[in-house]
Design a protein around this motif. Structure first.
Motif, PDB file in Angstrom:
ATOM      1  N   GLY A 484       0.920  -1.348  -0.073  1.00  0.00           N
ATOM      2  CA  GLY A 484      -0.071  -0.141  -0.005  1.00  0.00           C
ATOM      3  C   GLY A 484       1.009   1.215  -0.081  1.00  0.00           C
ATOM      4  O   GLY A 484       0.680   2.242  -0.866  1.00  0.00           O
ATOM      5  N   LEU A 485       1.996   1.179   0.790  1.00  0.00           N
ATOM      6  CA  LEU A 485       2.748   2.438   0.995  1.00  0.00           C
ATOM      7  C   LEU A 485       3.307   2.571  -0.481  1.00  0.00           C
ATOM      8  O   LEU A 485       3.655   3.725  -1.112  1.00  0.00           O
ATOM      9  CB  LEU A 485       3.742   2.373   1.911  1.00  0.00           C
ATOM     10  N   THR A 494       5.142  12.030  -1.402  1.00  0.00           N
ATOM     11  CA  THR A 494       6.680  12.096  -0.560  1.00  0.00           C
ATOM     12  C   THR A 494       6.336  11.723   0.827  1.00  0.00           C
ATOM     13  O   THR A 494       7.832  11.652   1.338  1.00  0.00           O
ATOM     14  CB  THR A 494       7.134  13.525  -1.059  1.00  0.00           C
ATOM     15  N   ALA A 495       5.706  11.747   1.418  1.00  0.00           N
ATOM     16  CA  ALA A 495       5.441  11.949   2.889  1.00  0.00           C
ATOM     17  C   ALA A 495       4.276  11.026   3.257  1.00  0.00           C
ATOM     18  O   ALA A 495       3.260  11.171   2.804  1.00  0.00           O
ATOM     19  CB  ALA A 495       5.606  13.108   3.890  1.00  0.00           C
ATOM     20  N   ALA A 510      11.549   0.273   5.891  1.00  0.00           N
ATOM     21  CA  ALA A 510      12.644   0.017   5.161  1.00  0.00           C
ATOM     22  C   ALA A 510      12.202   0.382   3.430  1.00  0.00           C
ATOM     23  O   ALA A 510      12.953   1.070   2.649  1.00  0.00           O
ATOM     24  CB  ALA A 510      12.948  -1.430   5.090  1.00  0.00           C
ATOM     25  N   ALA A 511      10.933  -0.001   3.058  1.00  0.00           N
ATOM     26  CA  ALA A 511      10.381   0.122   1.872  1.00  0.00           C
ATOM     27  C   ALA A 511      10.321   1.914   1.575  1.00  0.00           C
ATOM     28  O   ALA A 511      10.582   2.199   0.841  1.00  0.00           O
ATOM     29  CB  ALA A 511       9.040  -0.144   1.651  1.00  0.00           C
ATOM     30  N   ALA A 512       9.752   2.308   2.708  1.00  0.00           N
ATOM     31  CA  ALA A 512       9.900   3.967   2.811  1.00  0.00           C
ATOM     32  C   ALA A 512      11.033   4.550   2.398  1.00  0.00           C
ATOM     33  O   ALA A 512      11.273   5.551   1.685  1.00  0.00           O
ATOM     34  CB  ALA A 512       9.007   4.516   4.132  1.00  0.00           C
ATOM     35  N   GLU A 514      13.657   3.099   1.051  1.00  0.00           N
ATOM     36  CA  GLU A 514      14.402   2.802  -0.088  1.00  0.00           C
ATOM     37  C   GLU A 514      13.446   3.797  -1.268  1.00  0.00           C
ATOM     38  O   GLU A 514      14.210   4.138  -2.273  1.00  0.00           O
ATOM     39  CB  GLU A 514      13.888   1.562  -0.549  1.00  0.00           C
ATOM     40  N   ALA A 515      12.347   4.266  -0.980  1.00  0.00           N
ATOM     41  CA  ALA A 515      11.661   4.847  -1.943  1.00  0.00           C
ATOM     42  C   ALA A 515      11.817   6.378  -1.689  1.00  0.00           C
ATOM     43  O   ALA A 515      11.381   7.315  -2.316  1.00  0.00           O
ATOM     44  CB  ALA A 515       9.970   5.035  -2.044  1.00  0.00           C
ATOM     45  N   GLY A 516      12.719   6.910  -0.706  1.00  0.00           N
ATOM     46  CA  GLY A 516      12.814   8.275  -0.276  1.00  0.00           C
ATOM     47  C   GLY A 516      11.984   9.014   0.412  1.00  0.00           C
ATOM     48  O   GLY A 516      11.709  10.161   0.337  1.00  0.00           O
ATOM     49  N   LEU A 517      10.910   8.219   0.848  1.00  0.00           N
ATOM     50  CA  LEU A 517       9.617   8.838   1.416  1.00  0.00           C
ATOM     51  C   LEU A 517      10.294   9.418   3.128  1.00  0.00           C
ATOM     52  O   LEU A 517      10.918   8.476   3.746  1.00  0.00           O
ATOM     53  CB  LEU A 517       8.556   7.953   1.712  1.00  0.00           C
TER      54      LEU A 517
END
Length: 529
Positions: A484-485, A494-495, A510-512, A514-517
């Motif tokens: 979902g994220l 972006t946030a 970790a996924a956030a 990696e995505a730069g969020l």
């Protein structure tokens, strides 16, 4: 049961003196003997009427600060005696008990006393004892006795007497008895509810709720369902207490949606600037702040122009002419605001089907209260969701911390998500929603739907890219998986603001990263089913 009962003797003891003198004169003019107590007797005498004090009937003076005055066989015997029962008639004759054919009582203003914030002792002293006892006695014996507990029924009583030569009919007395029992039930519910709160008893063994009929509705959610609207007496600003200036009467769905809209817009205090919420089927299709009320409306409308058609508009400030003209450009069911100037009312006057409501201020989102939902065989009771967070409550869990602009938008999105049906996803950019996903079984689906709504918004406004690019996203509950994220990141967010608490939080964080969020946890969930 006896049908017509001539009215010869009435006992009147009221806290609310509205219409008392007129009622007393009308009864006396029909030859009815008036019995009364304390302040009511004094008020009737001031109106030039002859009154017999209850103390003369009972042989006992009022005592204990008025706590004891009507709790006596001379009163209750006159109310409860079955006139066609020989034993009852003999008891009345043996003890000199006179029949009472009509009881007019309204109770000590307990609910109003509580609403004023009175202390515990004052509230206790405003619990009526003799009144409910007499009301129940008269209502039980409605075969022979009429009982009036609402000033609104005075006119109906006099009309009944005129129609029947000074007598009341059984059907009329039955209706009065129903109203009487409903009143004492509501009174007891108010007392028990107040006491539960005073004692901080969150789950009393028995729970009672009551309301006063405000409107008989044409139908419920669907035409085959009967429905009515009741007020709870709390006086909370909103659809229940608002004044309607124009338009046909509100429907069941109108009331439900208007409540949802006003509760949402009340999250945004006027001190932070104008705000507007547009609701369709109890879900927000657009929420925004603006430099002016018109701009707030326009930005909220732009979020989902299709769904806004036939929707409910709620404003956090007094409606002005400019905003009214903008709203009037499309079909709108209801507009509710803390006020409306004359020019705005004039604009809406040409829209016969539009309902304009003004409330006495905004609803307080932090005010305690109960939310009740019926289930088969029972009902669920919980505190209202008045949970709120501020910047200091946010826990940054990613390598990148959010900017001040992102924090402001995340807090805005969080307030909106609280009012969206779960699973709820809300994209916000620059103080306005740009995509809302509501009521889906999967959080990923809500995220996708909200992003799709943003694409529709871009097409409608002629934007080169969906406004979710550079937005923030709020989730009413945690992301159980990174999917979902990542869907929100693909949409351009972006946030992220979410409660946290999943067993897979580490994977989501970790996924956030990696995505730069940037992502914050609130530690608070806002399910809304």
């Amino acid at each position: 049961m006896t049908d017509l009962v001539p009215l010869r003797r009435a006992l009147i003891s009221v806290s609310d003196k509205t219409g008392l003198a007129e009622l007393g004169r009308a009864l006396a003019g029909r030859g009815v003997e008036l019995l009364s107590t304390g302040g009511t007797a004094a008020a009737l005498r001031e109106a030039g009427l002859g009154v017999v004090d209850v103390a003369e009937v009972t042989g006992f003076p009022e005592m204990m600060d008025g706590r004891v005055k009507t709790l006596h066989p001379m009163v209750h015997g006159g109310l409860l005696a079955l006139r066609d029962n020989p034993e009852h008639a003999k008891a009345m004759a043996d003890h000199g008990i006179g029949a009472i054919d009509l009881l007019v009582v309204n109770l000590y203003p307990f609910e109003a006393t509580v609403a004023k914030g009175a202390d515990y002792e004052t509230c206790i002293e405003n619990i009526d004892i003799g009144g409910p006892a007499m009301i129940r006695a008269a209502a039980k014996n409605h075969a022979f006795v009429g009982v009036v507990v609402d000033t609104d029924d005075y006119a109906a009583l006099l009309a009944e007497l005129d129609a029947n030569g000074g007598a009341t009919g059984l059907a009329f007395r039955q209706k009065l008895a129903l109203t009487a029992y409903s009143r004492t039930a509501a009174y007891d519910a108010a007392v028990s509810g107040w006491m539960a709160g005073a004692l901080e008893e969150t789950a009393p063994r028995r729970r009672a709720f009551a309301g006063t009929l405000a409107q008989t509705l044409r139908y419920g959610e669907n035409p085959h369902q009967k429905a009515a609207f009741y007020t709870d007496g709390t006086g909370r600003p909103g659809v229940a207490t608002a004044r309607q200036w124009q338009g046909k009467e509100l429907s069941y769905n109108n009331i439900n949606d208007t409540d949802a809209a006003f509760e949402l817009v009340s999250e945004f205090l006027p001190g932070g600037g104008p705000a507007c919420a547009i609701i369709k089927h109890a879900n927000p299709c657009g929420v925004a702040r603006g430099a002016s009320l018109k701009e707030a409306y326009s930005r909220a409308f732009d979020c989902d122009r299709t769904s806004a058609f036939g929707g409910i508009v709620a404003l956090n400030m007094k409606l002005d002419e400019e905003t009214a003209r903008a709203i009037a450009e499309i079909f709108t069911e209801v507009v509710i605001a803390p006020g409306a100037d004359d020019a705005a009312k004039q604009v809406f006057a040409a829209k016969k089907n539009l309902r304009l409501l003004t409330a006495d201020g905004l609803a307080n989102p932090a005010q305690p209260g109960l939310a009740v939902r019926q289930v088969s065989g029972g009902f669920l009771v919980q505190d209202k969701d008045n949970g709120r967070i501020g910047p200091d409550d946010l826990q940054v869990v990613t390598k990148r911390a959010p900017t001040e602009t992102e924090i402001a938008d995340m807090l805005f999105a969080w307030k909106v998500a609280k009012h969206v049906k779960s699973n709820a996803i809300v994209y916000v950019k620059d103080g306005a929603t740009v995509g809302v996903g509501a009521g889906q079984m999967s959080r990923v689906d809500s995220t996708r739907i909200a992003a799709r709504k943003s694409q529709d918004m871009a097409e409608a406004l002629g934007l080169s890219m969906p406004p979710t690019k550079g937005s923030v996203v709020a989730s009413d509950a945690f992301f159980p998986f990174p999917d979902g994220l990542l869907t929100a990141a693909e949409a351009g967010a972006t946030a992220v603001i979410q409660p946290g608490g999943s067993m897979r939080d580490d994977q989501v964080i970790a996924a956030a990263d990696e995505a730069g969020l940037a992502m914050v946890f609130t530690g608070m969930r806002h399910f809304r089913h």
